[in-house]
Design a protein around this motif. Sequence first.
Motif, mmCIF file in Angstrom:
data_model
loop_
_atom_site.group_PDB
_atom_site.id
_atom_site.type_symbol
_atom_site.label_atom_id
_atom_site.label_comp_id
_atom_site.label_asym_id
_atom_site.label_seq_id
_atom_site.Cartn_x
_atom_site.Cartn_y
_atom_site.Cartn_z
ATOM 1 N N TYR A 161 36.083 42.803 42.869
ATOM 2 C CA TYR A 161 35.055 43.524 43.708
ATOM 3 C C TYR A 161 33.962 42.680 43.964
ATOM 4 O O TYR A 161 32.799 42.931 44.350
ATOM 5 N N PHE A 162 33.856 41.234 42.892
ATOM 6 C CA PHE A 162 33.073 40.463 42.904
ATOM 7 C C PHE A 162 32.443 39.730 43.674
ATOM 8 O O PHE A 162 32.000 38.893 44.038
ATOM 9 N N LEU A 163 34.031 39.265 44.879
ATOM 10 C CA LEU A 163 34.076 38.628 45.798
ATOM 11 C C LEU A 163 34.087 38.904 47.276
ATOM 12 O O LEU A 163 34.100 38.710 48.373
ATOM 13 N N TYR A 164 34.425 40.275 47.105
ATOM 14 C CA TYR A 164 33.641 41.003 48.673
ATOM 15 C C TYR A 164 32.661 40.636 49.395
ATOM 16 O O TYR A 164 33.363 40.656 50.803
ATOM 17 N N GLY A 165 31.460 40.156 49.681
ATOM 18 C CA GLY A 165 30.813 39.573 50.003
ATOM 19 C C GLY A 165 31.001 37.943 50.767
ATOM 20 O O GLY A 165 30.558 37.205 51.490
ATOM 21 N N LEU A 166 32.511 37.599 50.263
ATOM 22 C CA LEU A 166 32.455 36.076 51.019
ATOM 23 C C LEU A 166 33.016 36.377 52.405
ATOM 24 O O LEU A 166 33.480 37.413 52.838
ATOM 25 N N SER A 167 32.265 34.971 53.275
ATOM 26 C CA SER A 167 33.587 35.300 54.495
ATOM 27 C C SER A 167 34.370 34.729 55.227
ATOM 28 O O SER A 167 35.542 34.258 53.990
ATOM 29 N N GLN A 168 34.341 34.435 55.886
ATOM 30 C CA GLN A 168 36.107 33.892 56.057
ATOM 31 C C GLN A 168 36.575 32.868 56.141
ATOM 32 O O GLN A 168 37.353 32.145 55.781
ATOM 33 N N ASN A 169 35.271 31.728 56.629
ATOM 34 C CA ASN A 169 35.137 30.705 56.304
ATOM 35 C C ASN A 169 35.041 30.171 54.830
ATOM 36 O O ASN A 169 35.828 29.115 53.974
ATOM 37 N N GLN A 170 34.527 30.577 54.103
ATOM 38 C CA GLN A 170 34.708 30.494 52.334
ATOM 39 C C GLN A 170 35.710 30.787 52.625
ATOM 40 O O GLN A 170 36.162 30.094 51.011
ATOM 41 N N LEU A 171 36.588 32.403 52.375
ATOM 42 C CA LEU A 171 37.859 32.268 52.196
ATOM 43 C C LEU A 171 38.809 31.397 52.106
ATOM 44 O O LEU A 171 40.179 30.894 51.430
ATOM 45 N N SER A 172 38.468 30.719 53.324
ATOM 46 C CA SER A 172 39.367 30.139 53.872
ATOM 47 C C SER A 172 39.784 28.467 53.031
ATOM 48 O O SER A 172 41.306 28.295 52.883
ATOM 49 N N LYS A 173 38.690 28.172 52.600
ATOM 50 C CA LYS A 173 39.098 26.823 51.314
ATOM 51 C C LYS A 173 39.555 27.563 49.921
ATOM 52 O O LYS A 173 39.325 26.386 48.691
ATOM 53 N N CYS A 174 39.610 28.630 49.231
ATOM 54 C CA CYS A 174 39.766 29.203 48.100
ATOM 55 C C CYS A 174 41.150 29.338 47.435
ATOM 56 O O CYS A 174 42.366 29.042 48.362
ATOM 57 N N ILE A 175 41.261 28.319 46.299
ATOM 58 C CA ILE A 175 42.375 28.873 45.959
ATOM 59 C C ILE A 175 42.411 29.308 44.849
ATOM 60 O O ILE A 175 40.927 29.402 43.705
ATOM 61 N N PHE A 176 42.982 30.502 44.218
ATOM 62 C CA PHE A 176 42.772 31.479 43.146
ATOM 63 C C PHE A 176 43.381 31.281 41.820
ATOM 64 O O PHE A 176 44.716 32.645 42.189
ATOM 65 N N PRO A 177 44.124 30.579 41.351
ATOM 66 C CA PRO A 177 44.922 30.458 39.999
ATOM 67 C C PRO A 177 45.623 31.592 39.648
ATOM 68 O O PRO A 177 46.711 32.088 38.871
ATOM 69 N N LEU A 178 44.537 32.169 39.155
ATOM 70 C CA LEU A 178 44.597 33.086 37.415
ATOM 71 C C LEU A 178 44.993 34.655 37.804
ATOM 72 O O LEU A 178 45.106 35.224 37.537
ATOM 73 N N GLY A 179 45.080 34.788 39.385
ATOM 74 C CA GLY A 179 45.518 36.011 40.419
ATOM 75 C C GLY A 179 47.032 36.073 39.904
ATOM 76 O O GLY A 179 46.989 37.563 39.973
#
Length: 356
Positions: A161-179
Amino acid sequence: MAKTVHVGMSGGVDSSVTAILLKELGYHVAGVYMNVWGNDDFYDEHNHYSCYGPQRKKDINEVDRIAKKIGIDLQVFDVSKEYKKHVLDYFSKNYIDGKTPNPCIECNKNIKFGVLIDMILGRSMSFDFFATGHYVNIHNDKMHNRYVLKKAKDKKKDQSYFLYGLSQNQLSKCIFPLGQYCKNEIREIARTHGLGLDEKKESQNFVNGDYSFLIQDKYKEGNFINKDGVILGKHRGIPFYTIGQRKGLGIAFTEPLYVVGIDAFKNQVMLGVESDLFAKELIAKHMNWIAIDDLRGPMQVTAKIRYGGEESEAEIFPEGKTSVRVQFKKPQKAITPGQSVVFYDGDNVVGGGEIQ
């Protein structure tokens, strides 16, 4: 050669274990800490152990201790000026306008995954990925050429819910291990590595206690009214009220009263009974789409109107060029302007926007 990941660290168990997990996976890990508390910020003695407060500078020592324990370098970035502009001023303006803001969403979009990453690159600190301790998953949908946010394994901790505002460019750089982990597993990993954090309390709120120090004198008393415009009493200032609020009204009536509307222009707070809080439709603006590039026609989704709320079946429709109309199957209680509505298709985040 190992890929480099910078981990946004807060001194809490989640971001610390994120760094541990990535290091164990063979990444070259470095920690980054963003200081949001400016030297001239107003001090409030009640504002401790929250996302924003004077203790944040003290947290740097704790983050440094943890980084040394894990065996990674740490860099500190002062984002206080940008934080004031994108989060504090936004927070204050929304409350003055009679809305209920969500500063965590703005911080993620503009500061943590925006300004902070730009500052990292500005120091010529190249990296392959940026990671945080959010409980969420990300999937590279190569068929549709999109990065898609997905709910975490631990549905009680899911933070999509808190991350829905991220752009495709931002998401392309992300890793979320705790998922792929549950909270109890993360605490056990922290305990196993002797971080001294496994029982540390989480920062649940943007600020703790009274947030009026952020608004200061930008409000004045006005009238409580009912649906017919009859004056019921005086309110202390519209920033202190939100849709659905029952406590602190100070109005005697034959049945419990709730805030059902706020008119900032007239400086009025409308009160009503609980049944007045329910509605089946809302309009959202400032949309950000994740699983799709745009909404071109009606779509069946589940929708969440606040973090911690239940998802409800809904149909969404394009409304003009920049808005979306949401029709719920069942009436929703206390739809609140300023909060975000986020749309899901199963575990996938479709997108979201700000409730008007």
